[in-house]
Design a protein around this motif. Structure first.
Motif, PDB file in Angstrom:
ATOM      1  N   LEU A   1       0.849  -1.191   0.000  1.00 54.28           N
ATOM      2  CA  LEU A   1       0.000   0.000   0.000  1.00 54.28           C
ATOM      3  C   LEU A   1       0.879   1.233   0.000  1.00 54.28           C
ATOM      4  CD1 LEU A   1      -3.066   0.827   0.346  1.00 54.28           C
ATOM      5  CD2 LEU A   1      -2.576   1.011   2.762  1.00 54.28           C
ATOM      6  N   ASP A   2       0.629   2.145  -0.941  1.00 58.19           N
ATOM      7  CA  ASP A   2       1.352   3.414  -0.990  1.00 58.19           C
ATOM      8  C   ASP A   2       0.730   4.349   0.042  1.00 58.19           C
ATOM      9  OD1 ASP A   2       2.751   5.666  -1.531  1.00 58.19           O
ATOM     10  OD2 ASP A   2       2.115   5.871  -3.606  1.00 58.19           O
ATOM     11  N   THR A   3       1.517   4.768   1.033  1.00 55.74           N
ATOM     12  CA  THR A   3       0.981   5.548   2.156  1.00 55.74           C
ATOM     13  C   THR A   3       1.090   7.037   1.879  1.00 55.74           C
ATOM     14  OG1 THR A   3       3.115   5.494   3.258  1.00 55.74           O
ATOM     15  CG2 THR A   3       1.560   3.735   3.767  1.00 55.74           C
ATOM     16  N   SER A   4       0.503   7.466   0.785  1.00 55.59           N
ATOM     17  CA  SER A   4       0.463   8.902   0.502  1.00 55.59           C
ATOM     18  C   SER A   4      -0.330   9.598   1.607  1.00 55.59           C
ATOM     19  CB  SER A   4      -0.204   9.142  -0.857  1.00 55.59           C
ATOM     20  OG  SER A   4      -0.466  10.503  -1.048  1.00 55.59           O
ATOM     21  N   PRO A   5       0.080  10.805   2.028  1.00 54.87           N
ATOM     22  CA  PRO A   5      -0.641  11.468   3.135  1.00 54.87           C
ATOM     23  C   PRO A   5      -2.113  11.694   2.857  1.00 54.87           C
ATOM     24  CG  PRO A   5       1.456  12.549   2.698  1.00 54.87           C
ATOM     25  CD  PRO A   5       1.249  11.573   1.593  1.00 54.87           C
ATOM     26  N   ARG A   6      -2.518  11.788   1.592  1.00 53.44           N
ATOM     27  CA  ARG A   6      -3.923  12.067   1.287  1.00 53.44           C
ATOM     28  C   ARG A   6      -4.707  10.824   0.910  1.00 53.44           C
ATOM     29  NH1 ARG A   6      -4.186  17.630  -2.331  1.00 53.44           N
ATOM     30  NH2 ARG A   6      -3.272  19.036  -0.760  1.00 53.44           N
ATOM     31  N   GLN A   7      -4.128  10.015   0.089  1.00 53.76           N
ATOM     32  CA  GLN A   7      -4.912   8.932  -0.512  1.00 53.76           C
ATOM     33  C   GLN A   7      -4.068   7.669  -0.590  1.00 53.76           C
ATOM     34  OE1 GLN A   7      -7.989   9.661  -1.353  1.00 53.76           O
ATOM     35  NE2 GLN A   7      -8.730   8.306  -2.907  1.00 53.76           N
ATOM     36  N   PRO A   8      -4.512   6.552   0.007  1.00 61.91           N
ATOM     37  CA  PRO A   8      -3.757   5.299  -0.144  1.00 61.91           C
ATOM     38  C   PRO A   8      -3.979   4.702  -1.526  1.00 61.91           C
ATOM     39  CG  PRO A   8      -5.759   4.914   1.099  1.00 61.91           C
ATOM     40  CD  PRO A   8      -5.715   6.395   0.832  1.00 61.91           C
ATOM     41  N   LEU A   9      -3.009   3.914  -1.963  1.00 61.60           N
ATOM     42  CA  LEU A   9      -3.093   3.286  -3.273  1.00 61.60           C
ATOM     43  C   LEU A   9      -2.541   1.870  -3.172  1.00 61.60           C
ATOM     44  CD1 LEU A   9      -3.603   3.458  -6.348  1.00 61.60           C
ATOM     45  CD2 LEU A   9      -1.242   4.280  -6.590  1.00 61.60           C
ATOM     46  N   ILE A  10      -3.341   0.886  -3.589  1.00 62.97           N
ATOM     47  CA  ILE A  10      -2.893  -0.505  -3.591  1.00 62.97           C
ATOM     48  C   ILE A  10      -1.913  -0.698  -4.742  1.00 62.97           C
ATOM     49  CG2 ILE A  10      -3.598  -2.914  -3.731  1.00 62.97           C
ATOM     50  CD1 ILE A  10      -4.580  -1.564  -1.240  1.00 62.97           C
ATOM     51  N   LEU A  11      -0.689  -1.119  -4.391  1.00 63.78           N
ATOM     52  CA  LEU A  11       0.351  -1.268  -5.403  1.00 63.78           C
ATOM     53  C   LEU A  11       0.459  -2.685  -5.942  1.00 63.78           C
ATOM     54  CD1 LEU A  11       3.196   0.851  -3.801  1.00 63.78           C
ATOM     55  CD2 LEU A  11       1.535   1.554  -5.523  1.00 63.78           C
ATOM     56  N   GLY A  12       0.089  -3.663  -5.162  1.00 64.13           N
ATOM     57  CA  GLY A  12       0.218  -5.031  -5.648  1.00 64.13           C
ATOM     58  C   GLY A  12       0.095  -6.035  -4.527  1.00 64.13           C
ATOM     59  N   GLU A  13       0.443  -7.264  -4.851  1.00 64.95           N
ATOM     60  CA  GLU A  13       0.254  -8.380  -3.936  1.00 64.95           C
ATOM     61  C   GLU A  13       1.396  -9.367  -4.136  1.00 64.95           C
ATOM     62  OE1 GLU A  13      -3.200 -11.761  -3.050  1.00 64.95           O
ATOM     63  OE2 GLU A  13      -3.408 -10.323  -4.686  1.00 64.95           O
ATOM     64  N   LEU A  14       1.959  -9.838  -3.020  1.00 68.16           N
ATOM     65  CA  LEU A  14       3.016 -10.845  -3.064  1.00 68.16           C
ATOM     66  C   LEU A  14       2.375 -12.195  -2.766  1.00 68.16           C
ATOM     67  CD1 LEU A  14       5.798  -8.960  -1.061  1.00 68.16           C
ATOM     68  CD2 LEU A  14       5.330  -8.883  -3.512  1.00 68.16           C
ATOM     69  N   VAL A  15       2.335 -13.047  -3.774  1.00 65.02           N
ATOM     70  CA  VAL A  15       1.653 -14.342  -3.667  1.00 65.02           C
ATOM     71  C   VAL A  15       2.684 -15.452  -3.736  1.00 65.02           C
ATOM     72  CG1 VAL A  15      -0.094 -15.850  -4.685  1.00 65.02           C
ATOM     73  CG2 VAL A  15      -0.384 -13.377  -4.786  1.00 65.02           C
ATOM     74  N   GLY A  16       2.652 -16.350  -2.774  1.00 61.93           N
ATOM     75  CA  GLY A  16       3.602 -17.450  -2.777  1.00 61.93           C
ATOM     76  C   GLY A  16       3.467 -18.366  -1.590  1.00 61.93           C
ATOM     77  N   HIS A  17       3.039 -17.817  -0.453  1.00 66.61           N
ATOM     78  CA  HIS A  17       2.844 -18.647   0.729  1.00 66.61           C
ATOM     79  C   HIS A  17       1.580 -19.487   0.573  1.00 66.61           C
ATOM     80  CE1 HIS A  17       6.108 -17.122   3.171  1.00 66.61           C
ATOM     81  NE2 HIS A  17       5.752 -15.877   2.916  1.00 66.61           N
ATOM     82  N   THR A  18       1.598 -20.652   1.197  1.00 69.16           N
ATOM     83  CA  THR A  18       0.443 -21.556   1.108  1.00 69.16           C
ATOM     84  C   THR A  18      -0.393 -21.544   2.379  1.00 69.16           C
ATOM     85  OG1 THR A  18       1.800 -23.407   1.872  1.00 69.16           O
ATOM     86  CG2 THR A  18       1.610 -23.077  -0.503  1.00 69.16           C
ATOM     87  N   GLU A  19       0.087 -20.854   3.432  1.00 65.41           N
ATOM     88  CA  GLU A  19      -0.692 -20.717   4.660  1.00 65.41           C
ATOM     89  C   GLU A  19      -0.580 -19.289   5.167  1.00 65.41           C
ATOM     90  OE1 GLU A  19      -0.275 -23.738   7.628  1.00 65.41           O
ATOM     91  OE2 GLU A  19       0.233 -25.283   6.161  1.00 65.41           O
ATOM     92  N   ARG A  20      -1.178 -19.045   6.322  1.00 62.64           N
ATOM     93  CA  ARG A  20      -1.287 -17.693   6.862  1.00 62.64           C
ATOM     94  C   ARG A  20       0.077 -17.048   7.062  1.00 62.64           C
ATOM     95  NH1 ARG A  20      -2.218 -15.258  12.374  1.00 62.64           N
ATOM     96  NH2 ARG A  20      -1.144 -17.114  13.103  1.00 62.64           N
ATOM     97  N   VAL A  21       0.210 -15.790   6.629  1.00 60.68           N
ATOM     98  CA  VAL A  21       1.434 -15.023   6.834  1.00 60.68           C
ATOM     99  C   VAL A  21       1.479 -14.578   8.291  1.00 60.68           C
ATOM    100  CG1 VAL A  21       2.683 -12.936   6.190  1.00 60.68           C
ATOM    101  CG2 VAL A  21       1.533 -14.278   4.439  1.00 60.68           C
ATOM    102  N   THR A  22       2.609 -14.835   8.961  1.00 65.30           N
ATOM    103  CA  THR A  22       2.728 -14.514  10.384  1.00 65.30           C
ATOM    104  C   THR A  22       3.694 -13.375  10.666  1.00 65.30           C
ATOM    105  OG1 THR A  22       4.431 -16.214  10.609  1.00 65.30           O
ATOM    106  CG2 THR A  22       2.158 -16.862  11.049  1.00 65.30           C
ATOM    107  N   GLY A  23       4.490 -12.974   9.685  1.00 68.17           N
ATOM    108  CA  GLY A  23       5.436 -11.897   9.924  1.00 68.17           C
ATOM    109  C   GLY A  23       5.849 -11.221   8.630  1.00 68.17           C
TER     110      GLY A  23
END
Length: 1524
Positions: free
Chosen positions: A37-59
């Motif tokens: 997520l791009d943390t612009s002070p006014r408006q957030p913007l979804i930049l993408g997604e990292l896909v590869g894990h097969t179970e819940r991300v913990t860190g």
């Protein structure tokens, strides 16, 4: 990731599951992915997604080193640590060194290649990912909860444990513990280092409550001038500041009590997560979370109790409303430091530390996206039904924020599975839930929703607003609501709710359907409904795949559509505002099968039949998806454009009329549940699915055009369910905690099944592969006994398994299996003598007293003698009780009874009540024993067998009590048997029925009740319903047959849809006199056999169905047509099965039509003289619907429709109706033309106009005096025949010409041929635009044609002499007018479109921005003008240049006037393109000038010059120059 996205919510209960890079990019783990997520002070913007894990991300953690800020690391429950590049979104490196669930991770701020991670077993792994160097450390045998690398010493790592301990280790000294920080009483949630070294005494004096101890009692020397501080947050509600230089506590901060509405003081500790963050630019301040989601800014230098300031205190609603899990910060160069927070309320918030205000909020989703719905009134308001028991209303057109979302949660309390906006009332939103609830929200009010008092028993899948149906009064007079709410749920019924009186009972519309249509058989389960926009027609989908069309308000059944054979999931009517009014009669449907069907019910709605019709063929079929269809949506911006969502994980856009896939979206990871077309952008579509996301995507930017061929669905399933290693029970427990609010979607899917358990698809969590309770755990194949980590020697025991130094070991020991361990234990077990176990004593107390000391036994004898023989009455003694219990055997009966009572109480206390009851039976107290056993629920067979000894009433009461007891023990059959013993047959049967033991219940009822008892029918009916849901269709059919419901039995048998089931269902329906149903199933079975090339079996199935005589004739014609085309090498569709033909005797050398009539006569008795049989077959053929063909019509279906039309034409001819026969033949030829199959058109033309057929002789003479329209049809038919023959001749000449001519001539010939092809294609485009047919494109391909000879040239000349029928001036003029009319219509449409665009811009744009471009205007598509030598009244094209609406209307009137001058025959029947035919003839004359008569050449030249376009004129001029 194009467009807008609503992401899954960040994972809960993780110490560091989000982080922010120096570039201002926030990454957070959500489900199995990491979102950026791009943390612009006014408006957030979804930049993408990292896909590869097969179970819940913990860190998750970023690399903060300059030049490497696009690198990050993540950990997961799948046991992997991955390093990513966020620019390419790919994995750079990964390792799987952890053997236990990973709980913490951090990227070293000083070593740019070091990633440190910890797990539940206490193992710390340091990974230098560039050289893949891994070091294991085991500082403490405790569960690691968090860790943090020091920003001041590259070798120091702080580790926080679950039990409250904090240690600082030195990774350069083999993980040696250099500080132990004790003081917390609960798990450490987060550790944060002070970003700068501070002067001594800056943060105050040491905290005396903390302790400091070095490893083995050795203190680290203090040689630094400045101190390094560490902050820790714990579940004990305190924040502690530690001086890591000397290991002492500096400051303790206790969370203040926040009095908030709805939060009690009790239990706060159970719902606390205390995370801390030391801002990078503020050394003396600290940020922490609090009890209810508030964020506190602590001033560490401030004295007194009030050291904190609340963030977002200026206005209500800024703070989170549930606990906060993660904090991270970033310092943009152009603004103050920003803090990012993630919370259990599923919001991501950005805070400005200067103003302490919330800059923006990014909502997320915590469950499956089950439903999407756009408001028809407030355009742009998208309602989203989510599995986290909340509804999001998203203003997608908001100018203030891209994510302007309102959340509705009051009164829901279950997964929201369906939504529907009120069509006219703004802000009124209906919703349905997983638990069967139906309610209505007013989204502009803060009040809870109005909930209907009528609940469904299962999940609500569909909601729809529609006109009221009886008994609710229509609101036209103000007496009732104008619209009512309809809900359809999993139990298969549709309820009508009165929105004015939701407390009243909802009405089941099945009752009205039965009354209106006189239906007595069982109605199918309802799975979907959709009202036509005008509110007059209702379409209902059923679980058997049928779709029923009803007419409001009495719901009269108009027709039943039997094209799907599985449960219908989606039905949508086409919108009424298309450019073609007939499109409003289209209805799209999708089912559990992968195909989408389009039906045109115009004929049914315009002329409602007296009896319901059955439709078995779709108007259009859209194949391509590989799983069940879940949602459909018509485009509001286009005509006949449809979007579909599917379980194969993709969304598809279709051109319905052309049956073409336009684009396929594959951005989701998982199944799709909803699709909606954007109401304002024709290129945008919204979709949602089980990946917890809602995505907006653009049609024009998709790289795929059609769904994947099955592989995509398999890959998506692997992504959801793949598990790299088994979970331990501890892991499972932690996962349950971590996803407590994340909706247990992996356990069951709401939308998997509507009514049928046979179609249910549930996603089960991966089961534990190892039972820890059965034996020792196996590590690397070696048995490891679990050691308690709290014991002093636990670390030494763990030493060999996890060394403190990075070593590589190779295990030489073979794997030890459980079977091997059991065998070894058996061999080691010594042989022992087996002794019989002595039974328990019934009198243990008296027996024990008889084994006391000798003196006590002697005293008993004296006491007994006194009791029996002494006459001293003053002595008080109670033998058989207390200390004298052993004397009960030797005195009177009362003493014995007292002994029994004492012994009985002892047995009850010891847990042996059966011996107590035995003692009561010994003394004859049968009633008492039974009452006590009944009260305690401990009756058994022995006690019940003795019950008659106590009397009839006691026996009856005991049997009833024992039956209830057996029911509690789930022994229902035994309980029913005991009820039968007291003649309670009905109760026994009902008991078995209530627990779905239908076989036993039916057996008892048949054996004990009268044959006509209504309970028997009820049993069979209920059993059939259960068997149907479980997929046991044959057993369900048997039950329905016995219950006198043969109609339902036949439908159930056909539900599976295979050939054997359909054949059986048809036979059963025929036996029970359900002729119409039998005919339907026989027809379906025959068509399935047809697909297998089994014509013999298809005829055999239909042989007994006299009402399907017409279909038998069609199949006969189909078979002969297929064999005819196969003999000529024109197989349109192939099958793996060998064709199975009927053994019919065919006349040799006769045309196909003659062969068909011959077989009809010999096999079916169809002749001119058999008038009655011929009329019956003819009527059946006439009523069969045949949708129009398109280029995408499947070849098998195309040939079936051709066979139908040929059969109908033959019946007309046999009845001497020559005009109708010729018209139907022409339709068959036109079907081939519309399918763009030129070769098939040639063959069909030869078939329908055979030479020598007895009833075709003198056909023109027969039509000349009777029917001019029929004569015109014959002229068109002959023209198409000649059209195909002329093309075939042209191909032969072109091939021969190119082979025999010199090189130069060959080149000229090729150029000439290419020019004719190009002009032909332009004529084709003009013809299609004018509503005409598609041409073959003047293709020059010819295979297997012989070389031209003198004889063939002579024959060609004769053919060309007959081809004058293709050069009709009237048809040429009509076609030119059609092209001109199409040009004018396009110009008018463009003019209107531009006017609407300017109007919308003027309404939504300031005047300064709304100035139209002076260079743009309504441009009619310029048409080609002909040469000036031609008559202006017959000019086919308009003049070039912009046209006003007045000019266009004048042109339209001119064209209409000229068309009215033509005869009906010319306008009614299609005709080959005359200009195109003229060009072909001119090309033939250039190739072989001698064979084309001069008169015919001049005629073709005149027509081409008169009615052709400008390019046509250029081609003609070229022919003239070459001829000269």
């Amino acid at each position: 990731m194009p467009g807008k996205v609503l992401t899954p919510s960040p994972n809960w209960y993780c110490s560091r599951c989000s982080d922010t890079s120096p570039r201002g990019i926030l990454g957070f783990g959500a489900k199995n992915s990491v979102f950026l997520l791009d943390t612009s002070p006014r408006q957030p913007l979804i930049l993408g997604e990292l896909v590869g894990h097969t179970e819940r991300v913990t860190g998750f953690t970023f690399n903060h080193h300059p030049g490497l800020t696009d690198t990050c690391a993540s950990t997961s429950d799948d046991g992997t640590v991955k390093v990513w590049d966020i620019q390419t979104k790919t994995v750079l490196k990964e390792h799987t060194a952890h053997q236990s669930p990973i709980t913490a991770v951090h990227w070293s701020p000083l070593k740019k290649e070091l990633v440190v991670s910890g797990d539940e077993k206490g193992i710390v792994i340091c990974w230098w990912y560039n050289k893949n160097d891994i070091h294991h450390f085991f500082p403490e045998p405790r569960n690691i909860f968090c860790l943090s690398c020091s920003p001041h010493n590259e070798d120091h790592v702080a580790v926080g444990y679950k039990d409250g301990m904090i240690v600082i280790i030195d990774i350069n000294r083999k993980g040696e513990v250099i500080r132990r920080l004790r003081g917390h009483d609960g798990e450490i949630h987060f550790l944060s280092w002070c970003p700068q070294l501070c002067e001594k005494g800056l943060l105050g004096h040491c905290d005396p409550t903390s302790e400091m101890e070095g490893l083995n009692g050795e203190l680290v020397k203090e040689g630094t001038a400045k101190d390094c501080f560490l902050a820790s947050g714990s579940r004990d509600q305190t924040i502690r500041i530690w001086n890591s230089t000397n290991g002492k506590g500096v400051l303790t901060l206790k969370l203040p009590s926040m009095k908030r509405r709805g939060v009690a003081d009790l239990g706060m500790k159970e719902r606390i997560w205390l995370t801390v963050l030391w801002p990078r630019t503020r050394v003396t301040q600290l940020i922490s979370s609090s009890f209810g989601g508030e964020l506190l800014l602590w001033d560490l230098t401030k004295s007194g109790k009030q050291k904190w300031t609340l963030l977002g205190s200026t206005s209500e609603g800024q703070n989170h409303n549930r606990i906060v899990f993660n904090l991270s910060s970033v310092s943009p160069p152009d603004s103050s430091e920003l803090v990012l927070s993630t919370s259990m309320d599923r919001d991501v918030k950005c805070w400005d530390l200067n103003s302490l205000e919330c800059s923006w909020t990014q909502p997320t989703l915590g469950g499956f996206v089950y439903s999407l719905a756009f408001s028809p009134v407030n355009v742009g308001s998208l309602a989203i039904g989510v599995g986290d028991s909340m509804i999001r209303v998203w203003d997608t057109l908001s100018l203030q924020s891209a994510y302007d979302i309102k959340t509705l949660w009051q009164g829901i309390k279950s997964k929201v599975t369906s939504l529907c906006w009120h069509p006219t009332k703004e802000g009124t939103l209906a919703f349905g839930t997983d638990d069967g609830k139906v309610g209505i929200f007013d989204i502009y009010s803060n009040k809870p929703p109005h909930i209907s008092s009528s609940y469904h028993r299962k999940t609500v899948y569909t909601l729809a607003w529609g006109p009221p149906l009886p008994p609710i009064v229509n609101g036209a007079d103000g007496d009732g609501p104008g619209m009512t709410l309809y809900s359809c749920a999993g139990e298969g019924i549709i309820l009508q709710h009165n929105p004015w009186k939701l407390t009243a009972d909802a009405q089941d519309i099945n009752r009205l359907i039965r009354e209106t249509n006189g239906i007595k058989h069982k109605l199918p389960g309802r799975s979907e409904l959709n009202w036509k926009p005008d509110g007059k027609i209702l379409a209902i989908g059923n679980d058997d795949g049928s779709i029923e069309i009803f007419q409001a308000p009495r719901l009269k059944l108009l027709c039943s559509i039997q094209t799907h054979h599985k449960l219908v999931n989606a039905i949508r009517w086409h919108h009424p505002h298309g450019t073609q009014p007939d499109l409003s009669y289209l209805i799209a449907s999708g089912s559990n099968s992968a195909n989408i069907h389009i039906h045109n019910v115009k004929s049914v709605l315009e002329d409602p039949p007296d009896t319901p019709l059955t439709v078995t063929e779709p108007f259009r079929t859209l194949p391509g998806h590989t799983a069940k269809i879940t949602s459909l949506a018509w485009s509001p911006h286009h005509d006949a454009m449809l979007a579909s969502a599917c379980y194969d994980g993709t969304a598809q856009v279709w051109d319905v009329l052309k049956e073409e896939p336009l684009c396929n979206f594959r951005g989701h990871i998982g199944r799709l549940f909803g699709v909606q077309w954007s109401p304002v952008d024709a290129d945008c579509v919204w979709t949602g699915g089980d990946d917890f996301t809602v995505r907006l995507w653009e049609i024009s930017k998709q790289e795929h055009t059609r769904p994947p061929k099955g592989k995509k669905a398999v890959e998506l399933e692997k992504k959801r369910t793949n598990c790299s290693k088994p979970k331990s029970k501890k892991t499972k427990k932690r996962n349950e905690k971590g996803s407590a609010g994340q909706e247990e979607e992996n356990r069951e899917s709401v939308v998997s099944s509507r009514n049928s358990l046979a179609d249910r698809e549930e996603e089960e969590e991966v089961e534990d592969c190892q039972d820890e309770g059965e034996g020792p755990r196996l590590v690397n194949g070696i048995s490891q006994a679990p050691a308690s980590l709290e014991e002093p020697g636990a670390q030494e025991k763990m030493g060999p398994m996890v060394p403190n130094t990075p070593t590589t070991t190779t295990n030489q020991t073979p794997p030890v299996t459980k079977e091997r361990l059991k065998d070894e234990r058996k061999r080691e077990r010594p042989e022992v003598v087996v002794r019989k176990k002595k039974g328990r004593s019934a009198l243990p107390l008296s027996t024990a007293n008889d084994h006391r000391s000798k003196d006590e036994l002697h005293a008993d004898c004296v006491n007994l003698a006194n009791i029996l023989y002494s006459k001293d009455t003053a002595r008080q003694s109670r033998p058989g009780a207390q200390d004298e219990i052993q004397l009960g055997l030797f005195v009177d009966r009362p003493a014995l009874y007292r002994m029994f009572e004492e012994e009985g109480r002892n047995h009850l206390e010891a847990g042996h009540p059966e011996i107590c009851y035995q003692l009561m039976l010994w003394k004859g107290d049968v009633r008492g024993a039974l009452e006590m056993a009944t009260e305690r629920g401990e009756l058994n067979d022995t006690l019940v067998a003795m019950a008659p000894m106590a009397g009839y009433a006691v026996w009856m009461k005991t049997i009833e009590a024992f039956s209830k007891q057996l029911c509690f023990q789930e022994q229902y059959v035994k309980a029913a048997t005991y009820l039968l013993s007291i003649h309670k047959v009905y109760e026994a049967v009902k008991l078995l029925q209530s627990h779905q033991l239908f076989r036993e219940a039916i057996a008892i009822a048949k054996a004990r009740l009268q044959p006509d008892d209504p309970l028997l029918k009820e049993l069979y009916t209920n059993c059939a319903g259960v068997m149907e849901r479980d997929g046991h269709y044959t057993l369900a059919a048997k039950c329905y047959l016995t219950a006198n419901s043969p109609y339902d039995a036949a439908k159930i048998l056909a539900k599976k849809g295979d050939v054997a089931s359909l054949r059986t269902a048809a036979e059963v329906a025929s036996i029970v006199s359900e002729k119409e149903l039998s005919s339907l199933f026989s027809s379906r079975c025959a068509l399935d056999l047809l697909a297998l090339h089994n014509w013999l079996g298809a005829q055999d199935v239909l042989r007994s169905q006299e009402s399907l005589l017409g279909q038998r004739l069609v199949l006969c014609t189909y078979e002969l047509l297929y064999r005819h085309l196969a003999d000529r090498g024109l197989i349109l569709w192939r099958s793996m099965n060998t064709p199975c033909y009927n053994n019919w005797t065919l006349p040799e050398g006769e045309p196909l039509v003659t062969s068909v009539t011959s077989v009809w006569e010999s096999e079916f008795g169809i002749t001119r003289d058999a008038t009655e049989r011929l009329q019956m077959a003819h009527q059946q053929l006439r009523t069969t619907e045949r949708p129009e063909a398109s280029p995408n019509t499947p070849p098998r279906l195309l040939m079936l429709h051709l066979a139908q039309e040929l059969s109908l034409a033959i019946t007309w001819m046999l009845q001497s109706d020559w005009a109708q026969g010729v018209t139907i033949r022409l339709k068959a030829v036109l079907r081939c033309v519309n399918a763009e199959d030129f070769t098939l058109m040639q063959e069909i033309s030869k078939i329908v106009l055979p030479e020598g057929a007895d009833f075709d002789s003198d056909l023109g003479d027969k039509l000349a005096d009777t029917d001019p329209l029929g004569l015109a049809a014959l002229q068109s038919l002959r023209a198409f025949l000649c059209y195909g023959q002329v093309y075939e001749l042209w191909w032969k000449l072109a091939k021969d010409h190119s082979g025999m001519s010199p090189a130069g001539r060959q080149q000229n010939g090729a150029e000439e041929q290419a020019e004719v092809q190009r002009v032909g294609r332009e004529e084709e485009e003009d013809s299609q635009a004018g509503g005409g047919r598609a041409s073959p494109g003047l293709s020059t391909e010819a295979s297997g044609l012989p070389d031209t000879t003198r004889e063939s040239l002579t024959a060609a000349g004769e053919l060309l002499a007959r081809c004058a029928c293709c050069l009709s001036p009237d048809h040429a003029r009509h076609q030119a007018l059609q092209r001109r009319l199409a040009d004018v219509q396009r110009a008018v449409a463009e003019l209107v479109s531009q006017h609407q665009m300017r109007s919308s811009e003027a309404e939504g744009t300031p005047e300064s921005e709304a100035e139209p471009d002076q260079n743009t205007g309504p441009q009619a598509e310029p048409a080609e003008s002909s040469t000036p030598n031609h008559r202006s009244s017959e000019l086919p094209l308009s003049k070039e240049g912009p046209d006003s609406m007045t000019t266009l209307m004048e042109q339209l009137r001119d064209v209409t006037q000229q068309q009215s001058e033509l005869t009906e025959g010319v306008k009614l029947h299609p005709f080959p393109d005359v200009v195109e035919s003229s060009l072909v003839l001119l090309s033939i004359s250039s190739l072989a000038p001698s064979i084309l008569p001069c008169e015919l050449r001049d005629r073709a030249l005149t027509l081409a010059q008169t009615y052709g376009t400008a390019r046509t004129q250029r081609a003609v001029q070229r022919f003239l120059r070459e001829a000269a």
